[in-house]
Design an enzyme around this catalytic site. Structure first.
Site, mmCIF file in Angstrom:
data_model
loop_
_atom_site.group_PDB
_atom_site.id
_atom_site.type_symbol
_atom_site.label_atom_id
_atom_site.label_comp_id
_atom_site.label_asym_id
_atom_site.label_seq_id
_atom_site.Cartn_x
_atom_site.Cartn_y
_atom_site.Cartn_z
ATOM 1 N N HIS A 184 -3.512 9.104 60.441
ATOM 2 C CA HIS A 184 -2.875 10.394 60.202
ATOM 3 C C HIS A 184 -3.828 11.518 60.572
ATOM 4 C CE1 HIS A 184 -1.332 13.748 57.645
ATOM 5 N NE2 HIS A 184 -0.181 13.264 58.050
ATOM 6 N N MET A 225 6.851 21.472 63.722
ATOM 7 C CA MET A 225 8.062 21.132 62.976
ATOM 8 C C MET A 225 8.275 19.630 62.887
ATOM 9 S SD MET A 225 11.107 21.848 65.719
ATOM 10 C CE MET A 225 12.048 20.446 65.102
#
Length: 358
Positions: free
Chosen positions: A122, A181
């Site tokens: 991540h 987004m």
């Protein structure tokens, strides 16, 4: 019960604290500084879901050997404009920053650079790498993938990740364009934050295991996320998996490791594209045209309920200015977590203020 008390911390103190913790967990000086700055940058921009609140999870995984604290990154050139990075299971922040750096270097010479990544983790706020490209005057596209958390449109079982797509373009005097987004209605970090703080979530954010809307964040964490626009959000999530997973050689299609639930390397994939605007026109002309676009957006009459029309990335830019002076606000649950981490890793604790710093 949720507490609405906020504790404020100086930006520089937050970086020093995060860096100290990461050093204690085995990262190098340079990588600790880089990752700490990335985390605090997210908090400064108001992307609290991808900031210091994730430290506990990151530290847990690296101290258990699930993330390589000192990876040996391998960069393989495919063509003068394209390369591939093997992240050696290092923290995504470290791997992604190096990959974008390489894409920018190629774009400086050839006008465009593309770098794919496998064996990463991540990488935090996607806008981090857009900002990195903006500092070099580059347009950028950023892709990454993640563990399955959302079903494809029309399905019940989770298969797709909800990692954000990000893009950026530099301007001259106006704010730069920054899009960051997720393909879901909200980032899953907002669900985790609500659960940590004892808060409810709005209906429409997520579903329970049977696909029913829920306002309970703990139920949502074991359920699935709601896509934006139905098939549109699902389609974007699949695109992320193509660019970051299928193309890179990393895990994809539900195979990315879940950092919260699984004790195995994630094998997250990324893809970074940097474009030098002056391949097509002078940098000055491009930036001036971007300013014109931003001003035209600002000039649109606000709809009912809005005071002004903002450019993508502008709310975060304004918040970063405010938080740089007032301090980073954290909830009581985060304060408790930071105090525990300071004690556990034997580093000086943060100094908190119950009022903004200025």
């Amino acid at each position: 019960m949720a507490s609405h008390i906020r504790y404020y911390v100086k930006e520089s103190d937050a970086i020093a604290f995060s860096r100290a913790l990461l050093l204690k967990s085995g990262l190098s000086d340079d990588d600790s500084s880089l990752m700490a700055s990335c985390l605090v940058q997210a908090d400064t921009r108001g992307v609290d879901t991808h900031g210091m609140a994730r430290l506990e999870q990151y530290l847990d995984r690296v101290t258990r050997g699930l993330v390589n604290a000192k990876p040996s990154l391998r960069i393989s050139e495919k063509t003068p404009v394209a390369a591939h990075v093997d992240g050696d299971n290092g923290f995504g922040f470290v791997v992604a920053s190096k990959a974008m750096e390489d894409a920018i270097r190629r774009a400086e010479t050839y006008g465009i650079g593309i770098v794919t990544v496998e064996h990463s983790n991540h990488f935090g706020m996607a806008a981090t790498y857009v900002l990195q490209a903006l500092d070099a005057g580059m347009i950028s596209l950023v892709f990454t993938n993640s563990a399955k958390q959302m079903p494809p449109f029309g399905g019940k079982e989770t298969l797709l990740g909800i990692s954000p797509f990000a893009a950026g373009a530099p301007s001259k005097d106006e704010v730069p364009y920054i899009l960051d987004m997720a393909p879901s209605v909200v980032a899953k970090g907002k669900i985790r934050r609500a659960a940590r703080r004892g808060e409810k979530i709005p209906y429409g954010w997520a579903y329970d295991v049977d696909g029913n809307p829920t306002d309970d964040p703990d139920v949502a964490l074991n359920g699935s996320m709601a896509p934006i626009g139905g098939p549109k959000g699902s389609g974007i999530a699949i695109l992320m998996d193509i660019m970051a997973g299928v193309l890179s050689g990393a895990a994809f299609g539900g195979d990315v490791g879940d950092q919260y639930k699984e004790t195995r390397p994630q094998n997250v994939g990324h893809c970074f594209i940097a474009i030098k605007p002056d391949v097509f026109m002078s940098s000055e002309n491009f930036r001036s045209r971007m300013d014109t676009l931003a001003r035209r957006v600002h000039a649109v009459t606000p709809a009912t309920g809005f005071e002004e029309v903002l450019f993508p990335g502008e709310p975060e830019y304004r918040l970063s200015i405010e938080r740089s002076s007032q301090g980073l606000p954290f909830a009581h649950a985060e304060k408790i977590m930071f105090d525990k981490l300071a004690k556990k890793y034997d580093v000086p604790g943060l100094v908190f203020s119950t009022t903004p710093l200025v």
